[in-house]
Design a protein around this motif. Structure first.
Motif: not given
Length: 334
Positions: A66-86
């Motif tokens: 939950q703590e790690v998921a809190r900063p995730l945003s729609a823009s990160i979800i839309e870009h798999p490369e950015e989500a992987l780096r996160y």
């Protein structure tokens, strides 16, 4: 006279051994009963501690997700490369989840997964996994049943939390995967105990992960009605009792249910192992009984020889006179 002595010794020895054997049987019964009660309480206390520890570990891992998921945003979800780096930047996830973590979109497709060994999950669709879709529908953390990895074929448990955007709407999920192999997730919780076999059982699936199973797969339990003891466990038994879980014989079994998931922590020790001290006591008592029987036999025989010596001497004297002419003479008995 020697026959009389032998008979008396044997009679006394038989009475002594009968009493001693009765005392040994009573002692064994008492010791076994007390040990069964003591070991049962000890084993149930242990599985209760393990169950509480596992529940705590699962809650901690959910909180980490939950703590790690809190900063995730729609823009990160839309870009798999950015989500992987996160995900790769969140090292705390590596220590909490032995297999890896991954992010899915609303349709259940994985867009990012770590570590590298888990990268095969990217592009896999988890729409058929109820725990993932339920986390999206109900907007609540979910713990999966035992699942078989699509990549490794091993049995795993998946923890899933929803990912929300700035307005609070669910836009995906973040999941962490724990392998059941050798009950590592229990060992990671800090409980290292020797109890024979330690099992984690999912009653709904009738699946069991065992500390003695190194293959990383859960074992299917017998169908309902095939084993009364297992049926009783799955129906909600909690406590400690002697049961026959398989054909190998009876075991001292302790079970505790996890309130968080409904799973069971079960410890089973073979009776031979659990009551090994009692068997050692039996062997020592038997050796002591044989030794005492010899002492008693020798003591009784010596006492008879001492007490019957005058009579033995008189008998011997009469035997000597039997061949002489009949005459009246005094018989000295000292």
């Amino acid at each position: 006279m020697h026959t009389l002595k032998t008979r008396i010794v044997l009679i006394v020895l038989a009475i002594f051994l009968s009493g001693l054997l009765a005392l040994m049987a009573y002692t064994r019964h008492t010791v076994i009963s007390d040990m069964k009660d003591l070991l049962g309480k000890q084993q149930f206390s242990m599985v209760s501690t393990v169950a509480a520890s596992v529940s705590h570990a699962l809650r901690e891992r959910i909180a980490t997700l939950q703590e790690v998921a809190r900063p995730l945003s729609a823009s990160i979800i839309e870009h798999p490369e950015e989500a992987l780096r996160y995900l790769e930047a969140r090292r705390a996830l590596n220590s909490r989840f032995s297999v890896g973590t991954f992010i899915t979109r609303l349709d259940g497709e994985i867009i990012a997964a770590v570590p590298v060994g888990c990268s095969g999950r990217s592009g896999t669709n988890y729409q058929e996994r109820e725990h993932v879709m339920r986390a999206i529908r109900e907007d609540k953390p979910q713990i999966s049943p035992f699942v078989v990895s699509k990549e490794s074929g091993k049995t795993e448990v998946v923890l899933t939390v929803p990912i929300r955007d700035a307005t609070g709407y669910v836009i995906g999920t973040l999941s962490g995967v724990i392998a059941l192999r050798n009950l590592n997730f229990i060992q990671d919780s800090g409980e290292q105990v020797k109890v024979g076999e330690l099992m984690l059982i999912n009653p709904e699936q009738r699946l069991s992960a065992s500390s003695t199973e190194a293959s990383g797969t859960a074992r299917r339990l017998p169908a309902a009605g095939e084993n009364v003891a297992i049926d009783r466990l799955l129906e909600g038994f909690e406590g400690a009792e002697v049961m026959r879980l398989d054909k190998s014989g009876e075991s001292l079994v302790a079970a505790k249910r996890l309130s968080l998931t409904g799973w069971l922590i079960v410890a089973a020790r073979p009776m031979e192992e659990a009551f090994l001290p009692a068997n050692e006591i039996d062997q020592r008592l038997f050796a002591a009984a044989v030794f005492m029987a010899l002492i008693v036999a020798l003591s009784v025989f010596a006492a008879l020889c001492l007490q019957l010596f005058p009579l033995t001497r008189a008998t011997s004297e009469l035997a000597k006179r039997s061949g002489e002419e009949p005459r009246i003479a005094p018989l000295v008995v000292e």
